[in-house]
Design a protein around this motif. Structure first.
Motif, PDB file in Angstrom:
ATOM      1  N   GLY A   1      -6.513  -7.522 -11.215  1.00  0.00           N
ATOM      2  CA  GLY A   1      -6.105  -8.539 -12.032  1.00  0.00           C
ATOM      3  C   GLY A   1      -6.759  -9.814 -11.730  1.00  0.00           C
ATOM      4  O   GLY A   1      -7.442 -10.311 -12.408  1.00  0.00           O
TER       5      GLY A   1
ATOM      6  N   GLN B   1       6.281  -7.371 -20.090  1.00  0.00           N
ATOM      7  CA  GLN B   1       6.183  -7.256 -21.593  1.00  0.00           C
ATOM      8  C   GLN B   1       7.423  -7.296 -22.295  1.00  0.00           C
ATOM      9  O   GLN B   1       7.394  -7.985 -23.414  1.00  0.00           O
ATOM     10  CB  GLN B   1       5.237  -6.005 -22.245  1.00  0.00           C
TER      11      GLN B   1
ATOM     12  N   GLU C   1      -2.212  -5.462 -17.215  1.00  0.00           N
ATOM     13  CA  GLU C   1      -1.315  -5.427 -18.348  1.00  0.00           C
ATOM     14  C   GLU C   1      -0.663  -4.093 -18.429  1.00  0.00           C
ATOM     15  O   GLU C   1       0.729  -4.410 -18.584  1.00  0.00           O
ATOM     16  CB  GLU C   1      -1.908  -5.934 -19.466  1.00  0.00           C
ATOM     17  N   SER C   2      -1.152  -3.184 -18.417  1.00  0.00           N
ATOM     18  CA  SER C   2      -0.211  -1.790 -18.782  1.00  0.00           C
ATOM     19  C   SER C   2      -0.833  -0.687 -17.915  1.00  0.00           C
ATOM     20  O   SER C   2      -2.014  -0.616 -17.387  1.00  0.00           O
ATOM     21  CB  SER C   2      -0.583  -1.426 -20.437  1.00  0.00           C
TER      22      SER C   2
ATOM     23  N   THR D   1      -5.702  -8.868  -6.223  1.00  0.00           N
ATOM     24  CA  THR D   1      -5.541  -7.752  -7.055  1.00  0.00           C
ATOM     25  C   THR D   1      -6.695  -7.421  -7.921  1.00  0.00           C
ATOM     26  O   THR D   1      -7.348  -8.360  -8.334  1.00  0.00           O
ATOM     27  CB  THR D   1      -4.425  -7.712  -8.090  1.00  0.00           C
TER      28      THR D   1
ATOM     29  N   SER E   1       6.124  -2.471 -20.258  1.00  0.00           N
ATOM     30  CA  SER E   1       6.396  -2.798 -18.754  1.00  0.00           C
ATOM     31  C   SER E   1       7.601  -3.950 -18.967  1.00  0.00           C
ATOM     32  O   SER E   1       7.660  -4.309 -19.973  1.00  0.00           O
ATOM     33  CB  SER E   1       5.376  -3.653 -18.144  1.00  0.00           C
TER      34      SER E   1
ATOM     35  N   PHE F   1       9.088   3.877 -17.119  1.00  0.00           N
ATOM     36  CA  PHE F   1       8.863   2.829 -17.477  1.00  0.00           C
ATOM     37  C   PHE F   1       9.005   1.625 -16.439  1.00  0.00           C
ATOM     38  O   PHE F   1       8.381   0.671 -16.396  1.00  0.00           O
ATOM     39  CB  PHE F   1      10.058   2.335 -18.732  1.00  0.00           C
ATOM     40  N   GLU F   2       9.782   2.016 -15.422  1.00  0.00           N
ATOM     41  CA  GLU F   2      10.010   1.213 -14.214  1.00  0.00           C
ATOM     42  C   GLU F   2       8.777   1.314 -13.300  1.00  0.00           C
ATOM     43  O   GLU F   2       8.163   0.204 -12.899  1.00  0.00           O
ATOM     44  CB  GLU F   2      11.355   1.596 -13.454  1.00  0.00           C
TER      45      GLU F   2
ATOM     46  N   LYS G   1      -4.875  -4.916 -21.830  1.00  0.00           N
ATOM     47  CA  LYS G   1      -4.528  -4.484 -23.261  1.00  0.00           C
ATOM     48  C   LYS G   1      -5.599  -3.858 -24.102  1.00  0.00           C
ATOM     49  O   LYS G   1      -5.291  -2.830 -24.809  1.00  0.00           O
ATOM     50  CB  LYS G   1      -3.986  -5.717 -23.682  1.00  0.00           C
TER      51      LYS G   1
ATOM     52  N   LEU H   1       8.647  -8.181  -7.956  1.00  0.00           N
ATOM     53  CA  LEU H   1       9.667  -7.046  -7.778  1.00  0.00           C
ATOM     54  C   LEU H   1      10.938  -6.839  -7.408  1.00  0.00           C
ATOM     55  O   LEU H   1      11.210  -7.936  -6.850  1.00  0.00           O
ATOM     56  CB  LEU H   1       8.547  -6.043  -6.406  1.00  0.00           C
TER      57      LEU H   1
ATOM     58  N   ARG I   1      -3.863 -11.984  -1.786  1.00  0.00           N
ATOM     59  CA  ARG I   1      -2.976 -12.041  -3.146  1.00  0.00           C
ATOM     60  C   ARG I   1      -2.650 -13.328  -3.249  1.00  0.00           C
ATOM     61  O   ARG I   1      -2.028 -13.940  -2.368  1.00  0.00           O
ATOM     62  CB  ARG I   1      -2.147 -10.939  -3.183  1.00  0.00           C
TER      63      ARG I   1
ATOM     64  N   GLN J   1       5.801   2.146 -14.392  1.00  0.00           N
ATOM     65  CA  GLN J   1       4.607   1.282 -15.159  1.00  0.00           C
ATOM     66  C   GLN J   1       4.667  -0.058 -14.667  1.00  0.00           C
ATOM     67  O   GLN J   1       3.686  -0.816 -14.541  1.00  0.00           O
ATOM     68  CB  GLN J   1       4.606   1.533 -16.695  1.00  0.00           C
ATOM     69  N   SER J   2       5.888  -0.578 -15.088  1.00  0.00           N
ATOM     70  CA  SER J   2       6.073  -2.169 -14.622  1.00  0.00           C
ATOM     71  C   SER J   2       5.656  -2.385 -13.310  1.00  0.00           C
ATOM     72  O   SER J   2       4.909  -3.426 -13.096  1.00  0.00           O
ATOM     73  CB  SER J   2       7.610  -2.253 -14.828  1.00  0.00           C
ATOM     74  N   MET J   3       5.947  -1.612 -12.327  1.00  0.00           N
ATOM     75  CA  MET J   3       5.733  -1.863 -10.880  1.00  0.00           C
ATOM     76  C   MET J   3       4.203  -1.778 -10.831  1.00  0.00           C
ATOM     77  O   MET J   3       3.560  -2.490  -9.889  1.00  0.00           O
ATOM     78  CB  MET J   3       6.290  -0.821  -9.938  1.00  0.00           C
TER      79      MET J   3
ATOM     80  N   SER K   1       1.748  -2.184 -12.818  1.00  0.00           N
ATOM     81  CA  SER K   1       1.183  -3.438 -13.369  1.00  0.00           C
ATOM     82  C   SER K   1       1.255  -4.575 -12.719  1.00  0.00           C
ATOM     83  O   SER K   1       0.347  -5.374 -12.575  1.00  0.00           O
ATOM     84  CB  SER K   1       1.829  -3.723 -14.895  1.00  0.00           C
ATOM     85  N   GLU K   2       2.388  -4.791 -12.027  1.00  0.00           N
ATOM     86  CA  GLU K   2       2.749  -5.774 -11.381  1.00  0.00           C
ATOM     87  C   GLU K   2       1.932  -6.016  -9.858  1.00  0.00           C
ATOM     88  O   GLU K   2       1.297  -6.954  -9.411  1.00  0.00           O
ATOM     89  CB  GLU K   2       4.402  -6.093 -10.935  1.00  0.00           C
ATOM     90  N   LEU K   3       1.837  -4.866  -9.403  1.00  0.00           N
ATOM     91  CA  LEU K   3       1.184  -4.661  -8.252  1.00  0.00           C
ATOM     92  C   LEU K   3      -0.380  -4.983  -8.258  1.00  0.00           C
ATOM     93  O   LEU K   3      -1.138  -5.622  -7.648  1.00  0.00           O
ATOM     94  CB  LEU K   3       1.302  -3.309  -7.572  1.00  0.00           C
TER      95      LEU K   3
ATOM     96  N   PHE L   1      14.887  -3.952 -12.165  1.00  0.00           N
ATOM     97  CA  PHE L   1      14.405  -5.475 -12.241  1.00  0.00           C
ATOM     98  C   PHE L   1      15.701  -6.426 -12.633  1.00  0.00           C
ATOM     99  O   PHE L   1      15.763  -7.426 -12.041  1.00  0.00           O
ATOM    100  CB  PHE L   1      13.374  -5.641 -13.348  1.00  0.00           C
TER     101      PHE L   1
END
Lengths: 490, 126, 440
Positions: C252, A484, C126-127, C250, A481, C113-114, C284, A46, A40, C116-118, C120-122, A9
């Motif tokens: 979310g 976070q 949160e996690s 999403t 993430s 970690f990356e 969360k 991303l 969306r 999980q981040s992706m 979460s974003e998609l 990122f």
């Protein structure tokens, strides 16, 4: 090499891209036909990076990793044997990787034949009637096997059997799988040498017991010599025997679980059958059963038709149901079968004995400096209870970290729970005498360092990309993430 | 190493109980926090929940261990220490000064089965 | 007798036996009861050299017919950029175990970690965890999460529009674990939320699972659903396709508690059904009920940023029968697959994949209806997948298609075909598909 510490990122630049797709030649606007209320709204944060950015980034990350190809990996109960390269290549053949799981069986005969062949091969190696290859990993195999056990009693109309017996030395997965399968765990005690206490087992065996889960050799790497008596007792009480195949490697070529009286077992293809662990999967956990349990296996199943072709069963009255979306991790099965074919019926008999030879060789070479709590010939692995000399305060954790400095992966530590300073070593059969000798030399050197300069060992590792990560803060204030992380930094 | 506080009752599972009137205040002992190491999370019931003597009412987690909390008494939870949500380390700092839940006793005779400080200290030594 | 995977020479063995103090390797098995020692022959072929092995696989491969895929139903033929397989072949990644030693596993830990981040974003959650086996098992475990969070409620609802093979796995898991399962019926191709309030009113519903895009390819409208469920102190889990979430609302945004599904759509090969990639992401407050491995960021003793497995006290190796799940190994390397794919595609690439797939699907849909041999079943919005009905002999049609190198629609009910189109399919292929079906 320069130290690389970026997240994907963080190297993102708006407008950069790492892909190219064909032009849209349809005169339709499909997305426009979807109401905005279903589309969306949120921005999509991303990474935007070039192809070379991606290649360098992940290549740099790989350099911070240690794999079996990097060096000796004596992680107990994980069977970190060599992962043959030809297997990787064969599994990626387009003739297999391009197959849709729901395409007509007539168009996937090669894949189905391989699948069926592997079912037969595992059945022969395990001394059981039939296997399902659907489960995705060892724990998933345990769960599936326990479902078979419960389905067996259910079909007999016996609904009292709600308990499963698990040795107190068992890996945590066993009781956890039992919990997921809706069974209550009853612990059977172990004798000081780690084997099941048959006298403690007897009174537990009543008509509420669905069966017993055990492994042989047990968690300490020792053979359960009273297995035949245990099998008889459990069967007499109306229960079934489940074999946790995590420790199957030393038996390859020597003993078949079916011949020891086990009714159900799982095999970790990513342990015994050389498929890579992938940094935590994908694995594969096929489940084998005795003849009377074959119809209980989950769907789908691959069968050989009378005309010699191969087909797929999707329904069966007695089947326990399904545990996977499709056929399981087919790509992993291809690698395992390639391994079986490479060794063949004769060489495969050397796997267990050579793994056992390697383990005993290390054990005998180190037991003067490390505390060996259980004497006798181990099978594929054994456990030290830390350093023999505990006066220096150097712990198993310290020794494990010091090994990293010397270019070895650490053994499994603090398991089994039977000893305070457990250190479980499993070399596997693919390691040469020279590698074992190097490991032994380093282990001896660390023991001497611990005596002469304990602080240096407690300070280890010194040469790794990071050292002594703060796990307490990580657990207390989880940052899971990139988003976070940014929030925490603001 | 660890201390045992006088004038409170103890369960063998290392919880302490201090009783004032019909309200029992419950926490874990210094010995227990020591054994667990750095506590990172405490899972507690909600106010209004019923707890039963000998049954689990929550859990404490350190990085590599987890331990169930066993209620030494029965009754209704009337208060929960919400500070622990964000600061579980308070237990490590002062186990006897950091309570977890307050329970309105439904059967005060249960207290008789609990250990006094001397008896509990003996268990910790073993 | 050494072989290419077992290096022991006779001299090695002799030296090792001497150190151990036994006369033969067999002696190391002296504790095995004689009656169980295997003395027979395994029913296996003789060992093969590498050229023979290649030949064997080539022969078997030739018995497969790789088709131009127009079916979906949980497995989609998206394009996989070349870079991915090259990076996945780095053996530092694939020959490593679960990252138990963070000092020498930062590569694995950081990509998780990356990942999980992706995710979460998609998903807009949160996690996320480090992955599950597949979509179906992720769905089943999501149900457990909702039951564990609800305390004392033991019933879950699942929409009948969710993929049948996913529902079957859910049903199997719920049955054995002892969770009651009720199906929310389908109406006009979407979940019938008319009965939702009546079910919730019974007071025993821990959670509800509905698909974002359902088994008919229809994009479900979940307006107000989360609020209704939350008012009854239940949770909402949305089963979704992470690639499609680049363009679709999403979980979310629908205010769900959990997002789960299969990440195979992130460019993974069809591979006859696996390995794919299950995923779970959540709000969360559900984090500690989430199964499986989770990676968190922290610092080392020199203050250097690094990554570790965290929240491990939830897991089976510590909690045993009180763990939130039994999962250990997951699909880590497939999480790397997804990570590299998403990195390459970026936000615009993912949108473009969906636009191409969606346009192609609408083009095929219109071409099929124009033949007069295929008819609409539902009039609802769809993305890359849809159903039509036909009076044609489906078995004959699909056999004919296969003979010509095409996989047609999947017959999900008698006379009802499900088609999927991805960016890999061309307009010419679609035209050919339609022509072949009429010829058959």
């Amino acid at each position: 090499m320069k130290e690389y510490d970026k997240l994907i990122f963080e190297i993102s630049r708006p407008g950069r891209k790492g892909y190219e797709l064909p032009a849209d030649r349809y005169a339709t606007d499909g997305l426009g036909a979807i109401p905005a209320s279903l589309r969306r709204d949120e921005p999509l944060d991303l990474p935007e990076v070039s192809e070379l950015d991606v290649v360098r980034h992940y290549t740099n990350l790989s350099n911070k990793n240690f794999g079996v190809d990097t060096g000796f990996y004596p992680l107990g109960s994980c069977t970190m044997k060599y992962n043959p390269k030809i297997n990787e290549e064969l599994a990626s053949m387009r003739e297999f990787s391009g197959l849709h799981p729901l395409q007509p069986a007539e168009t996937a005969q090669g894949a189905l034949e391989l699948y069926w062949n592997l079912q037969r091969a595992l059945s022969s190696l395990a001394g059981l009637e039939e296997f399902t290859l659907n489960p995705y990993a060892g724990a998933h195999g345990e769960l599936t096997g326990l479902m078979v056990m419960r389905r067996y009693h259910e079909l007999r109309g016996d609904d009292k059997r709600t308990k499963v017996i698990v040795p107190d030395t068992a890996h945590g997965t066993n009781p956890a799988s039992a919990m997921v399968a809706g069974l209550e765990v009853v612990e059977v005690k172990s004798k000081p040498n780690g084997s099941i206490d048959v006298e403690d087992l007897k009174p537990l065996l009543d008509d509420t017991v669905a069966g017993i889960m055990m492994t042989n050799p047990n968690t300490l790497g020792m053979f359960e010599t009273e297995i035949m008596e245990i099998a008889e007792l459990v069967h007499k009480a109306g229960g079934l025997l489940y074999y946790d195949g995590a420790n199957f490697n030393p038996l390859l070529g020597k003993v078949r679980p079916g011949d020891m009286g086990f009714d159900i077992m799982h095999i970790n293809l990513h342990k015994t059958f050389s498929t890579p662990h992938g940094g935590g999967g994908p694995g594969s956990g096929p489940v084998g059963v005795a003849r009377n349990l074959v119809d209980l296996l989950p769907m789908p199943r691959v069968v050989k038709n009378e005309d010699g072709t191969f087909g797929v069963l999707t329904d069966g009255d007695k089947s326990l149901g399904s545990v996977s979306t499709f056929f399981g991790n087919f790509g992993v099965m291809m690698k395992a079968y390639a391994y079986i074919l490479s060794l063949g019926r004769d060489n495969i008999k050397e796997v267990g004995p050579m793994a056992v030879l390697n383990a005993n060789y290390i054990k005998e070479s180190l037991k003067d400096l490390y505390k060996l709590p259980i004497e006798g010939h181990c099978k594929h692995e054994f456990v030290f209870d830390g350093l023999a000399d505990k006066s220096t305060g150097v712990t198993t954790l310290n020794v494990a970290k010091r090994l990293l400095d010397y270019g070895f992966h650490a053994p499994t530590i603090y398991f089994p729970l039977l000893f305070h300073e457990s250190m479980m070593i499993e070399p596997t059969e693919t390691e040469s005498l020279e590698t074992l000798d190097e490991f032994i030399d380093v282990m001896r050197k660390v023991a001497i360092e611990a005596a002469e300069d304990p602080e240096s060992v407690k300070n280890a590792p010194l040469t790794t990309p990071i050292s002594h990560p703060d796990e307490t803060t990580a657990a207390k204030k989880p940052i899971l993430s990139y988003k976070q992380m940014c929030e925490a930094n603001n | 190493m660890s201390t045992v506080k006088e004038n409170v009752k103890y369960a063998e599972s290392h919880e302490w109980v201090m009783v004032e009137g019909e309200i029992a205040t419950i926490g874990i002992s210094d010995y227990a926090q020591h054994a667990l190491g750095d506590i990172v999370y405490v899972d507690l019931p909600e106010e209004g929940d019923e707890v039963e003597a000998g049954e689990t009412f929550g859990a404490v987690e350190s990085v590599k261990a987890a331990s169930d909390l066993i209620s030494p008494v029965s009754g209704e939870v009337v208060e929960v220490n919400s500070e622990l949500e964000d600061a579980p380390e308070l237990i490590n700092k002062d186990a006897f000064g950091t309570w977890m839940i307050k329970v309105k006793l439904s059967d005060s005779s249960e207290l008789d089965a609990l250990l006094d400080a001397a008896a509990y200290a003996k268990i910790c030594e073993e | 007798m050494s072989n290419r995977y077992i290096p022991h020479t006779d001299a090695d063995k002799a030296r090792m036996l001497e150190r151990i103090g036994v006369g033969s390797v067999d002696e190391l098995y002296n504790d095995v009861p004689q009656q169980v020692v295997f003395r027979g022959e395994y029913d296996l072929p003789e060992g093969m050299s590498e050229p023979e092995l290649r030949e064997w696989f080539a022969k078997l491969g030739a018995a497969n017919n790789v088709l131009k895929v127009f079916g979906g139903n949980g497995a989609y033929d998206h394009y996989s950029p070349s870079v991915i397989s090259h990076l996945l072949e780095r053996s530092e990644f694939y020959t490593a175990y679960t990252p138990y030693q963070p000092e020498i596993s930062q590569g694995t830990l950081q990509y998780i970690f990356e990942y999980q981040s992706m995710i979460s974003e998609l998903t807009g959650m949160e996690s996320a965890n480090a992955s599950m086996y597949d979509g179906a098992t992720a769905a089943a475990e999501s149900m457990f999460m909702m039951v564990a969070s609800a305390r004392k409620k033991n019933r879950v609802l699942v929409s009948a529009t969710l993929l049948p093979q996913v529902r079957r796995v859910i049903a199997t898991y719920m049955k054995f674990h002892g969770v009651e399962l009720t199906e929310l019926p389908a109406k006009d191709g979407v979940t019938d939320f008319g009965v939702l309030d009546a079910e919730l009113a019974k007071g025993d519903v821990a959670g509800v699972m509905v698909p974002s895009v359902n088994r008919y390819g229809i994009v479900e409208d979940l307006t107000g659903v989360a609020d209704r469920i939350r008012a009854a102190k239940g949770a909402l889990a949305v089963y979704c396709d992470p690639s499609a979430l680049a363009v679709l609302k999403t979980p979310g945004e629908w205010d769900a508690d959990i997002a789960c599904g299969d990440g195979q759509t992130l460019g993974m090969p069809l591979q006859f059904g696996g390995p794919y990639l299950g995923f779970i992401a959540c709000r969360k407050d559900m984090l500690r009920k989430m199964p499986g491995r989770v990676v968190g960021a922290t610092v080392d003793r020199d203050g250097k940023r690094c990554y570790v497995l965290t929240l491990q006290a939830r897991e089976q190796h510590i909690r045993r029968q009180k763990a939130t799940s039994n999962i250990c190994s997951n699909q880590s390397l497939m999480a790397l697959y997804a990570t590299v794919y998403v990195a390459l595609m970026g936000p615009e690439g993912l949108k473009e994949v969906n636009r191409l797939s969606c346009d192609g699907a609408h083009y095929l849909y219109n071409q099929l209806l124009a033949t007069g041999k295929f008819h609409a079943v539902y009039d609802k919005p769809f993305l890359k997948e849809f159903v039509v009905k036909t009076d044609l002999d489906v078995k004959r049609v699909n056999r004919y298609l296969a003979d010509h190198g095409y996989m047609g629609g999947v017959e999900i009910e008698p006379g009802v075909l499900e088609f999927a189109v991805t960016e890999k399919r061309t307009k010419e292929e679609i035209d050919t598909l339609v022509k072949l079906m009429l010829e058959a």
